[in-house]
Each structure stands twice: as C-alpha cells, then as structure tokens.
Design a protein around this motif. Structure first.
Motif, PDB file in Angstrom:
ATOM      1  N   ASP A 175       0.827  -1.206   0.000  1.00 39.99           N
ATOM      2  CA  ASP A 175       0.000   0.000   0.000  1.00 39.99           C
ATOM      3  C   ASP A 175       0.864   1.260   0.000  1.00 39.99           C
ATOM      4  OD1 ASP A 175      -2.301  -1.589   0.057  1.00 39.99           O
ATOM      5  OD2 ASP A 175      -2.388  -1.570   2.247  1.00 39.99           O
ATOM      6  N   LEU A 176       1.954   1.238   0.769  1.00 41.21           N
ATOM      7  CA  LEU A 176       2.877   2.383   0.777  1.00 41.21           C
ATOM      8  C   LEU A 176       3.523   2.574  -0.587  1.00 41.21           C
ATOM      9  CD1 LEU A 176       4.527   1.869   4.271  1.00 41.21           C
ATOM     10  CD2 LEU A 176       3.097   3.807   3.586  1.00 41.21           C
ATOM     11  N   TYR A 177       3.879   1.469  -1.222  1.00 37.54           N
ATOM     12  CA  TYR A 177       4.468   1.548  -2.568  1.00 37.54           C
ATOM     13  C   TYR A 177       3.469   2.190  -3.532  1.00 37.54           C
ATOM     14  CZ  TYR A 177       6.424   0.166  -7.042  1.00 37.54           C
ATOM     15  OH  TYR A 177       6.924   0.191  -8.319  1.00 37.54           O
ATOM     16  N   ARG A 178       2.214   1.752  -3.512  1.00 41.00           N
ATOM     17  CA  ARG A 178       1.193   2.328  -4.397  1.00 41.00           C
ATOM     18  C   ARG A 178       0.948   3.795  -4.051  1.00 41.00           C
ATOM     19  NH1 ARG A 178      -0.895  -2.735  -3.751  1.00 41.00           N
ATOM     20  NH2 ARG A 178      -2.332  -2.086  -2.117  1.00 41.00           N
ATOM     21  N   TRP A 179       1.007   4.134  -2.744  1.00 44.19           N
ATOM     22  CA  TRP A 179       0.832   5.524  -2.319  1.00 44.19           C
ATOM     23  C   TRP A 179       1.906   6.408  -2.953  1.00 44.19           C
ATOM     24  CZ3 TRP A 179       3.401   9.504  -0.081  1.00 44.19           C
ATOM     25  CH2 TRP A 179       2.646  10.534   0.492  1.00 44.19           C
ATOM     26  N   LEU A 180       3.163   5.953  -2.873  1.00 42.23           N
ATOM     27  CA  LEU A 180       4.264   6.732  -3.458  1.00 42.23           C
ATOM     28  C   LEU A 180       4.087   6.897  -4.963  1.00 42.23           C
ATOM     29  CD1 LEU A 180       7.286   5.278  -1.488  1.00 42.23           C
ATOM     30  CD2 LEU A 180       6.549   7.671  -1.492  1.00 42.23           C
ATOM     31  N   TRP A 181       3.659   5.837  -5.628  1.00 43.25           N
ATOM     32  CA  TRP A 181       3.478   5.886  -7.079  1.00 43.25           C
ATOM     33  C   TRP A 181       2.374   6.872  -7.447  1.00 43.25           C
ATOM     34  CZ3 TRP A 181       6.390   4.494 -10.953  1.00 43.25           C
ATOM     35  CH2 TRP A 181       5.844   4.439 -12.221  1.00 43.25           C
ATOM     36  N   GLU A 182       1.238   6.796  -6.737  1.00 45.43           N
ATOM     37  CA  GLU A 182       0.129   7.700  -7.035  1.00 45.43           C
ATOM     38  C   GLU A 182       0.481   9.145  -6.680  1.00 45.43           C
ATOM     39  OE1 GLU A 182      -4.602   8.377  -6.054  1.00 45.43           O
ATOM     40  OE2 GLU A 182      -3.717   6.405  -5.696  1.00 45.43           O
ATOM     41  N   ALA A 183       1.153   9.347  -5.552  1.00 39.89           N
ATOM     42  CA  ALA A 183       1.561  10.700  -5.170  1.00 39.89           C
ATOM     43  C   ALA A 183       2.509  11.284  -6.214  1.00 39.89           C
ATOM     44  CB  ALA A 183       2.218  10.693  -3.794  1.00 39.89           C
ATOM     45  N   ARG A 184       3.399  10.462  -6.738  1.00 39.39           N
ATOM     46  CA  ARG A 184       4.327  10.910  -7.783  1.00 39.39           C
ATOM     47  C   ARG A 184       3.565  11.346  -9.027  1.00 39.39           C
ATOM     48  NH1 ARG A 184       5.999   8.393 -12.258  1.00 39.39           N
ATOM     49  NH2 ARG A 184       7.904   9.127 -13.218  1.00 39.39           N
ATOM     50  N   ASN A 185       2.541  10.572  -9.403  1.00 41.91           N
ATOM     51  CA  ASN A 185       1.766  10.908 -10.597  1.00 41.91           C
ATOM     52  C   ASN A 185       0.887  12.132 -10.383  1.00 41.91           C
ATOM     53  OD1 ASN A 185       2.798   8.839 -12.180  1.00 41.91           O
ATOM     54  ND2 ASN A 185       1.261   7.381 -11.482  1.00 41.91           N
ATOM     55  N   ASP A 186       0.283  12.252  -9.206  1.00 41.61           N
ATOM     56  CA  ASP A 186      -0.634  13.366  -8.944  1.00 41.61           C
ATOM     57  C   ASP A 186       0.072  14.635  -8.487  1.00 41.61           C
ATOM     58  OD1 ASP A 186      -2.544  11.526  -9.568  1.00 41.61           O
ATOM     59  OD2 ASP A 186      -3.492  11.487  -7.604  1.00 41.61           O
ATOM     60  N   ASP A 230       4.636  -3.091  14.002  1.00 44.85           N
ATOM     61  CA  ASP A 230       4.209  -4.272  14.749  1.00 44.85           C
ATOM     62  C   ASP A 230       5.122  -5.461  14.423  1.00 44.85           C
ATOM     63  OD1 ASP A 230       3.401  -5.368  12.278  1.00 44.85           O
ATOM     64  OD2 ASP A 230       1.338  -4.756  12.548  1.00 44.85           O
ATOM     65  N   ASP A 231       4.835  -6.608  15.038  1.00 44.34           N
ATOM     66  CA  ASP A 231       5.662  -7.801  14.846  1.00 44.34           C
ATOM     67  C   ASP A 231       5.004  -8.838  13.946  1.00 44.34           C
ATOM     68  OD1 ASP A 231       7.723  -6.865  16.446  1.00 44.34           O
ATOM     69  OD2 ASP A 231       6.757  -7.590  18.271  1.00 44.34           O
ATOM     70  N   ASN A 232       3.980  -8.467  13.216  1.00 45.09           N
ATOM     71  CA  ASN A 232       3.297  -9.376  12.305  1.00 45.09           C
ATOM     72  C   ASN A 232       4.232  -9.683  11.130  1.00 45.09           C
ATOM     73  OD1 ASN A 232       1.639 -10.750  10.560  1.00 45.09           O
ATOM     74  ND2 ASN A 232      -0.010  -9.236  10.594  1.00 45.09           N
ATOM     75  N   ASP A 233       4.612 -10.943  10.966  1.00 45.86           N
ATOM     76  CA  ASP A 233       5.556 -11.310   9.908  1.00 45.86           C
ATOM     77  C   ASP A 233       4.909 -11.425   8.535  1.00 45.86           C
ATOM     78  OD1 ASP A 233       7.782 -11.321  11.520  1.00 45.86           O
ATOM     79  OD2 ASP A 233       7.560 -13.437  12.057  1.00 45.86           O
ATOM     80  N   ASP A 234       3.588 -11.692   8.474  1.00 42.92           N
ATOM     81  CA  ASP A 234       2.932 -11.863   7.183  1.00 42.92           C
ATOM     82  C   ASP A 234       2.756 -10.539   6.446  1.00 42.92           C
ATOM     83  OD1 ASP A 234       2.774 -14.607   7.501  1.00 42.92           O
ATOM     84  OD2 ASP A 234       0.834 -14.479   8.519  1.00 42.92           O
ATOM     85  N   GLU A 235       2.108  -9.596   7.077  1.00 38.39           N
ATOM     86  CA  GLU A 235       1.881  -8.284   6.471  1.00 38.39           C
ATOM     87  C   GLU A 235       2.043  -7.216   7.549  1.00 38.39           C
ATOM     88  OE1 GLU A 235      -1.788  -8.131   4.313  1.00 38.39           O
ATOM     89  OE2 GLU A 235      -1.371  -9.995   3.282  1.00 38.39           O
ATOM     90  N   PRO A 236       3.281  -6.879   7.896  1.00 38.16           N
ATOM     91  CA  PRO A 236       3.492  -5.929   8.990  1.00 38.16           C
ATOM     92  C   PRO A 236       3.013  -4.515   8.640  1.00 38.16           C
ATOM     93  CG  PRO A 236       5.548  -6.368   7.864  1.00 38.16           C
ATOM     94  CD  PRO A 236       4.533  -7.305   7.276  1.00 38.16           C
ATOM     95  N   GLN A 237       2.545  -3.809   9.658  1.00 42.87           N
ATOM     96  CA  GLN A 237       2.230  -2.399   9.501  1.00 42.87           C
ATOM     97  C   GLN A 237       3.548  -1.629   9.591  1.00 42.87           C
ATOM     98  OE1 GLN A 237      -0.974  -0.661   9.145  1.00 42.87           O
ATOM     99  NE2 GLN A 237      -1.267  -2.720   8.325  1.00 42.87           N
ATOM    100  N   LEU A 238       3.738  -0.723   8.675  1.00 38.70           N
ATOM    101  CA  LEU A 238       4.961   0.069   8.615  1.00 38.70           C
ATOM    102  C   LEU A 238       4.641   1.534   8.842  1.00 38.70           C
ATOM    103  CD1 LEU A 238       6.414  -1.593   5.409  1.00 38.70           C
ATOM    104  CD2 LEU A 238       7.039  -2.104   7.769  1.00 38.70           C
TER     105      LEU A 238
END
Length: 112
Positions: free
Chosen positions: A65-76, A91-99
């Motif tokens: 989601d952060l990657y897509r955010w950066l891409w969209e922010a770059r375009n807009d 957090d410590d979630n190994d599958d999909e950690p919150q960053l």
C-alpha cells in the motif's frame, strides 16, 4: 512552463498551496488504504531563486500500500519531490506488517 512545474497549484498563494497539497495527500491515502497520521508544512531553504516548501508526512500502512501511495503521489503531485524517506515496522506481524513511513516532501517556487 509554470503549469508544468506546479500543476494545478501554479497560481495559488502559499497558504492555499499548503491546503491543496494536504488535500491531495489525504485523497491519495484514502485511495491506497494508508493512514495519513500527520502533515506538517514548513518553509525550507532558499535555493538560488527558489523557495523550498517542506511537508513532513507520517504514514502507516502495509508495504504494498505504501508503494502504491508513493506511485500515485508521484503521478498526482509530480512537482513535489521526496527529499527524505524512512521506513520502520510498527508491529511484529511477519505476514503483512504495519509500517511507519516518515517522508519529507519538497516543493519549489520561484521567489519574485
């Protein structure tokens, strides 16, 4: 040329530019399932004939989601550049950690 450099905010006063950029960042965040924790506008350095406007941004979300955010922010907001970027786990979630992403975005306007 002015529109190419500044997009829709080409003729806006400084206070309206801040509101415009913050609104765009919120919209991009909603589009990408990102929590926009904070945006702090400030005045940066003067670089030759340009005045730097900084936006210190804190985001929380998953990596993709952060990657897509950066891409969209770059375009807009192509006229806004990422000056600094840091990423840390929330957090410590190994599958999909919150960053937590801390960014410093910069925009430049010619000083008249």
């Amino acid at each position: 040329l002015q529109y190419q450099l500044h997009g829709d905010m080409a003729n806006l006063p400084v206070r309206q530019i801040e509101a415009y950029v913050i609104g765009q960042l919120q919209r991009v965040s909603w589009n990408n399932n990102i929590e926009l924790v904070s945006v702090e506008p400030s005045t940066g350095e003067r670089v030759q004939i340009f005045q730097e406007m900084l936006f210190n941004v804190e985001l929380v979300g998953e990596y993709d989601d952060l990657y897509r955010w950066l891409w969209e922010a770059r375009n807009d907001l192509g006229y806004v550049v990422v000056k600094e970027y840091s990423l840390a786990r929330q957090d410590d979630n190994d599958d999909e950690p919150q960053l937590v992403a801390d960014l410093s975005l910069a925009s430049y306007r010619a000083v008249e």
